[in-house]
Enzyme design. Structure first.
Site, PDB file in Angstrom:
ATOM      1  N   GLU A  75       4.918 -12.439   1.377  1.00 44.67           N
ATOM      2  CA  GLU A  75       5.422 -11.742   0.063  1.00 44.67           C
ATOM      3  C   GLU A  75       6.715 -10.848   0.607  1.00 44.67           C
ATOM      4  OE1 GLU A  75       1.618  -9.581  -0.843  1.00 44.67           O
ATOM      5  OE2 GLU A  75       0.879 -10.700   0.829  1.00 44.67           O
TER       6      GLU A  75
ATOM      7  N   ARG B   8       0.731  -1.169   0.101  1.00 43.32           N
ATOM      8  CA  ARG B   8      -0.054  -0.027   0.222  1.00 43.32           C
ATOM      9  C   ARG B   8       0.797   1.230   0.137  1.00 43.32           C
ATOM     10  NH1 ARG B   8      -2.249  -3.875   2.832  1.00 43.32           N
ATOM     11  NH2 ARG B   8      -4.478  -4.455   2.383  1.00 43.32           N
TER      12      ARG B   8
ATOM     13  N   HIS C 116      -0.886  -2.600  -4.519  1.00 45.51           N
ATOM     14  CA  HIS C 116      -0.271  -3.535  -5.675  1.00 45.51           C
ATOM     15  C   HIS C 116      -0.295  -2.848  -6.979  1.00 45.51           C
ATOM     16  CE1 HIS C 116       0.120  -6.445  -2.410  1.00 45.51           C
ATOM     17  NE2 HIS C 116      -1.001  -6.996  -2.711  1.00 45.51           N
TER      18      HIS C 116
ATOM     19  N   ASP D 292      -1.617  -9.265   8.585  1.00 43.34           N
ATOM     20  CA  ASP D 292      -1.761  -8.727   7.336  1.00 43.34           C
ATOM     21  C   ASP D 292      -0.454  -7.384   7.619  1.00 43.34           C
ATOM     22  OD1 ASP D 292      -1.604  -7.785   4.590  1.00 43.34           O
ATOM     23  OD2 ASP D 292      -3.685  -7.322   4.592  1.00 43.34           O
TER      24      ASP D 292
ATOM     25  N   HIS E  23       2.661 -12.801  -5.300  1.00 45.28           N
ATOM     26  CA  HIS E  23       1.851 -13.024  -4.510  1.00 45.28           C
ATOM     27  C   HIS E  23       1.019 -14.321  -4.307  1.00 45.28           C
ATOM     28  CE1 HIS E  23      -1.408 -11.405  -1.637  1.00 45.28           C
ATOM     29  NE2 HIS E  23      -1.478 -10.456  -2.024  1.00 45.28           N
TER      30      HIS E  23
ATOM     31  N   GLN F  33       5.720  -9.306   4.028  1.00 46.91           N
ATOM     32  CA  GLN F  33       4.402  -9.284   4.321  1.00 46.91           C
ATOM     33  C   GLN F  33       3.680 -10.740   4.639  1.00 46.91           C
ATOM     34  OE1 GLN F  33       3.231  -5.948   4.623  1.00 46.91           O
ATOM     35  NE2 GLN F  33       0.821  -6.617   4.858  1.00 46.91           N
TER      36      GLN F  33
END
Length: 344
Positions: free
Chosen positions: A309, A84, A109, A245, A178, A281
């Protein structure tokens, strides 16, 4: 030895320039992976359990149409900037840039049509495939002509993903894959019985729109301390967490290092993640809701997969104390992540 073969997977519609989408199958004696030239998507990743049985351990679809539709980036390479960017805004050299807003008030993304939704040019290698595309100046609001190469190579039980890029103007860049993993096999109900560890002493707390607050917080004594393996379901319950997250801050340096490990005791499948990236992530599929029909008509409910990620830290372009996310003309962006599969 790795066998590599290519086959047709579908065609892009005329309004998107047509063009054949190909599937590249990389196979060793212990791993089989299928990668699409659309979005550089890992569509299938089969690995052995302790009895030698292969299962597909990534979520995804059977058709190009499904991948072209709306979905949470299953298996794709995302960019120019993964994760983000607050309010989709950043300033460079006194100029403000506005990106597409596609995740609450933020840009996620790469924007409306990121690297996950375009056709890449493939080149077959002896043990893998390399994809190339030119992201033109101004695409999705980002500055500079950006040349990007994504290379997948399979050596035995190790899948390497290398990202390289060059730009004509200074631009932020952070690329990742991803993939959504379930080591019990895609379509399995949840990942609560997976054991996870992440080699990070700190993580980034976020606001209610998932943007880092700017604090780099120690994991010690919190639910974010994953330095020793934890069983995911029990850990979420113990710390009253709805899921993860979050960006975990990895030890800085350009060298390959082990950053995370997932173990599935019932099958014995283990996946190690090694990387050169400064962050990872960890996402537990909190937004999956069972509405998407996946491979073999499988449904994917909440927490039915996890993502690891490897990337730069979220919103780094607006946080000067985060690792540098800017690529300048004359420089090369070059990062690699390795997925290493074994059984225990």
């Amino acid at each position: 030895m790795t066998a590599v073969r290519r086959e047709a997977f579908g065609r892009m519609p005329p309004e998107e320039g047509g063009g054949e989408v190909e599937k590249f199958v990389l196979q060793s004696d212990s791993v089989r992976v299928e990668i699409l030239s659309f979005g550089c998507i890992i569509a299938t990743l089969e690995t052995k359990d302790r009895d030698g049985q292969f299962s597909d351990v990534v979520l995804g679809f059977d058709t190009l149409e499904a991948y072209r539709g709306k979905h949470p980036f299953f298996g794709a390479v995302v960019g120019r900037v993964a994760n983000r960017i607050a309010r989709g805004r950043f300033s460079l050299g006194g100029k403000e840039y506005q990106l597409f807003i596609n995740n609450g008030p933020n840009s996620l993304h790469g924007g409306a049509k990121g690297f996950d939704k375009v056709l890449w040019s493939p080149q077959v290698l002896p043990n893998g495939v390399r994809f190339f595309r030119l992201s033109p100046d101004g695409e999705e609001g980002y500055p500079g002509d950006l040349k990007v190469w994504v290379t997948y190579t399979l050596s035995g039980s190790e899948l390497a993903i290398n990202y390289q890029a060059q730009t004509s103007k200074t631009t932020p860049i952070s690329l990742t894959n991803h993939s959504y993993f379930n080591l019990a096999g895609q379509g399995s109900r949840d990942v609560y019985d997976h054991e996870i560890s992440i080699e990070a002493d700190s993580y980034l707390p976020v606001d209610d729109t998932k943007i880092p607050t700017g604090e780099v917080a120690a994991v010690q004594g919190t639910g974010f301390d994953l330095r020793q393996p934890v069983e995911l379901g029990k850990h979420l319950q113990k710390f009253h967490l709805d899921g993860f997250d979050h960006n975990f801050c990895l030890h800085q340096g350009q060298d390959r290092r082990l950053v995370a490990r997932v173990f599935h005791p019932p099958t014995g499948r283990t996946m190690e993640v090694h990387s050169t990236q400064p962050g990872i992530q960890f996402y537990t599929g909190n937004n999956l809701d069972g509405s998407l029909k996946g491979k073999g008509a499988a449904t994917y409910p909440k927490h039915s997969a996890l993502c690891l990620e490897t990337q730069n830290w979220p919103d780094a372009v607006n946080k000067p104390h985060f690792p540098n996310v800017l690529l300048h003309p004359g420089e090369e962006y070059n990062h690699t992540t390795w997925l290493v599969f074994s059984t225990a």
